[in-house]
Design an enzyme around this catalytic site. Structure first.
Site, PDB file in Angstrom:
ATOM      1  N   SER A  62     -20.376  27.478 -61.267  1.00 55.06           N
ATOM      2  CA  SER A  62     -20.904  27.512 -62.635  1.00 55.06           C
ATOM      3  C   SER A  62     -20.815  28.914 -63.239  1.00 55.06           C
ATOM      4  CB  SER A  62     -22.368  27.068 -62.660  1.00 55.06           C
ATOM      5  OG  SER A  62     -22.498  25.805 -62.066  1.00 55.06           O
ATOM      6  N   GLN A  63     -20.853  28.959 -64.553  1.00 53.21           N
ATOM      7  CA  GLN A  63     -20.909  30.228 -65.297  1.00 53.21           C
ATOM      8  C   GLN A  63     -22.126  31.032 -64.818  1.00 53.21           C
ATOM      9  OE1 GLN A  63     -22.102  29.537 -69.333  1.00 53.21           O
ATOM     10  NE2 GLN A  63     -21.118  31.385 -70.116  1.00 53.21           N
TER      11      GLN A  63
END
Ligand code: SAM
Length: 655
Positions: A62-63
């Site tokens: 994920s970011q």
């Protein structure tokens, strides 16, 4: 690859702290963990980019910001036992392992689960156990958990996970459609009680399993979108309340209980801004007890409209209203119609409940001198003599007060200042009671005293003249509210640069300027609302230079680094964004990264637009709400006759 430690630090500062992540343990953990060790070798150089990256099996890490946001919301503490559903690369589990005591992480792809576990052990994070399998039903054997994070999105919150929370525990989970979800934080508040907070819009890969989507393997995972945060434009689209048109003014009822509602505009010549403010004004006067409409116009000029709307006779000897540049600001079709409408509303009311129309600004010094003298001639001729003498020293400059400043410097006009201040004091002492005529004369005398100073200090330029003008406007508003009594409520119309809290813009932060919005907020706190207006492109009524003729000019499409462009990219044509704190927190955070905002006044110079019209601001601190019209049209001015409008000259604007 550049030094990972430096890239990591920049990631923490810009992507996390810059967006409002404040949890010290989360920031410390993410400053420490080598994200490059969690991505495939070929992608190591991108490990600290602001986005998700592929990790194999068509899944993603994920970011960084999303990882921080979720862990911050889960409020982990030392001693906690945590469950993660969707371990992926193991990165988020590693971050949590630096804060909590025990982390269990489930991953449905066995290959990913295995490599995550190996990586975590190699890096020495030995308080994480990775389990391969479907985690949508949680891990009942190890429950209860102080926190559960789900890194994939289902249609609803999986019931078993809610029951595997300890009392007081938090479940952070994306829920919604396949493309877009809301990130929820569910807190277990009792045996069978949970509360829920929405942290904003996100986009995650699907949670596939018994309590997620398609547990029978009907769909392949190949078209999954990666876990990433919404773009700013997507966040705006999600929070925007689109205009259903018929009930535009009702949108603003949420602010109807405030004492002061300030309505801005991004230019002094856009029809939509005027029409919107007129609709709100009508509704607030008609339905919500607002009796003061105070605008960025001069007191003596606005008084002509006020007399009309409050059914008082015109002053035949008074000079025509709104004769000075820029005339279209008040001599236009929208104000003309509003004046008739306010008059009609007032017709049904006793005088003390009528809504009045007042000017806050200071430019028409000669109009105010005329009005003070006319009042005194009628009511107190002796004092009129004194006032004539006092104002005498300003006489040569009344027509062109801008050059008074230069003259005052070289010819020692100190006595002028003293004289107008004395006159103002005299009238203020007498004029703040209930007598309307005397109150008006006192307000005019204040205008003259402020204007005398304004034109004197204007010669030096800088913040002082701006501050003096806005202080005068805020003080005039105070006098109006006092005069109206403890229940009085006011609507203020002025440019965004006067209405949006100056402390959130370059003018306050860099130039030391304050404005009406700031002063009203300091005085009224939650009892006021600051509402800004913006547009992407269209036409505007404006001039090339001060005192030059008005023209219909094209407004350039907004710059890519501006708030306006993010609003345009939302794809919603007209909307309201409620920016009051406690609402749309994720969006407020995103908008809090300062950006350019466009300010068009009475002059518009597209050739030098970046420097003449854009300035840095922090929108959610500037305003309580933001109203958007993607495409806008030039305001239609009333006379002097122009070939394009053909509208009759009507009182209160008639010569
Ligand atoms: N937090 C991870 C990281 O830091 O790398 C990112 C996780 S990724 C966005 C989501 C993961 O959830 C994918 O690896 C996917 O295979 C997994 N997943 C989806 N449904 C699952 C389920 N029911 N149980 C366990 N894992 C699941």
């Amino acid at each position: 690859m550049a030094d990972p430690a430096e890239l990591r630090q920049a990631m923490v500062e810009r992507q996390l702290q810059g967006r409002g992540i404040g949890s010290a343990p989360v920031l410390a953990a993410m400053s420490e963990i080598p994200r490059e060790a969690f991505v495939p070798d070929r992608l190591r150089e991108f490990a600290y980019e602001d986005g998700p990256l592929p990790i194999g099996e068509e899944q993603t890490i994920s970011q960084p910001y999303i990882v921080a946001l979720m862990i911050e919301a889960a409020d982990l503490k030392p001693g906690d036992r945590v469950l993660e559903v969707g371990a992926g690369s193991g990165y988020a589990a590693a971050v949590m392992s630096r804060i909590a005591d025990e982390v269990f992480a489930i991953e449905r792809h066995p290959a990913l689960a295995e490599s995550a576990q190996r990586r975590l052990l190699e890096l020495g994070y030995d308080n994480v156990v990775v389990i391969a399998g479907d985690g949508s039903g949680g891990l009942p054997d190890r429950a209860p958990f102080d926190a559960i994070l789900v890194a994939a999105g289902g249609e609803r919150v999986p019931e078993p996970l809610k029951h595997q929370l300890a009392i007081g525990g938090r479940l952070v989970v994306p829920v919604g459609g396949e493309d877009l979800q809301s990130l929820l934080c569910v807190t277990r508040t009792g045996e069978n009680e949970w509360s829920e907070d929405n942290l904003g819009g996100v986009r995650f890969v699907p949670l596939i399993g018994a309590h997620g989507r398609w547990d029978n393997g009907e769909r392949s995972a190949s078209n999954h979108t990666p876990a990433r945060e919404f773009t700013l434009a997507e966040c705006i689209a999600e929070a925007a309340e689109p205009d259903e048109d018929a009930h535009f003014a009702e949108w603003f009822d949420r602010f109807a209980d405030r004492r002061v509602v300030l309505l801005g505009e991004a230019s002094h010549g856009t029809h939509e801004f005027y029409a919107a403010r007129a609709a709100i004004t009508r509704r607030f006067v008609e339905q919500h007890g607002f009796t003061i409409v105070a605008v960025e116009a001069d007191w003596p000029d606005a008084a002509a409209i006020d007399r009309y709307v409050r059914h008082r006779p015109p002053r035949p000897e008074a000079p025509g209203a709104f004769q000075r540049f820029p005339t279209w600001m008040w001599r236009n079709t929208v104000i003309d119609r509003l004046a008739h409408e306010l008059r009609a509303i007032n017709a049904e009311r006793p005088p003390e409940q009528m809504a009045g129309f007042y000017g806050l600004d200071i430019y028409n010094m000669s109009g105010s001198i005329e009005a003070v003298l006319a009042y005194l001639d009628e009511h107190d001729p002796k004092s009129a003599q004194v006032a004539r003498q006092r104002y005498g020293c300003l006489t040569p400059w009344q027509a062109e007060p801008e050059i008074y400043g230069r003259a005052a410097l070289s010819r020692g006009y100190a006595e002028c200042e003293q004289a107008v201040v004395e006159q103002c004091r005299d009238l203020l002492e007498r004029g703040l009671g209930t007598d309307e005529g005397l109150f008006g004369a006192a307000m005019n005398a204040r205008l003259i005293a402020s204007a005398e100073r304004y034109y004197r200090v204007m010669y030096y330029g800088g913040a002082e003249s701006w501050n003096l003008r806005d202080q005068h406007m805020a003080d005039t508003l105070d006098h109006l509210l006092e005069q109206g009594g403890p229940e009085a409520k006011a609507l203020v119309w002025a440019h965004n640069s006067h209405i949006g809290d100056a402390r959130a813009t370059e003018m306050g932060r860099v130039r030391g300027e304050h404005n009406i919005g700031q002063l009203v907020r300091e005085r009224w706190g939650d009892e006021c609302a600051l509402i800004g207006f913006g547009t992407h492109t269209g036409t505007v009524t404006a001039a090339d230079d001060w005192d030059s003729p008005r023209r219909t000019k094209r407004v350039l499409p907004s710059r890519s680094d501006s708030y306006e462009r993010a609003c345009h990219d939302s794809g919603v044509e007209r909307f309201l964004l409620d920016l009051t704190s406690g609402k749309h927190e994720a969006l407020r955070r995103r908008l809090s990264e300062s950006r350019l905002e466009r300010f068009i006044g009475v002059i518009y110079r597209p050739e030098t637009e970046r420097w003449s019209h854009y300035s840095e601001a922090v929108l959610p601190e500037q305003f309580d709400a933001w109203v958007w019209f993607d495409q806008t049209q030039a305001l239609t001015a009333l006379g002097p006759p122009e070939p394009d409008h053909g509208l009759p000259e009507t009182y209160p604007f008639g010569e």
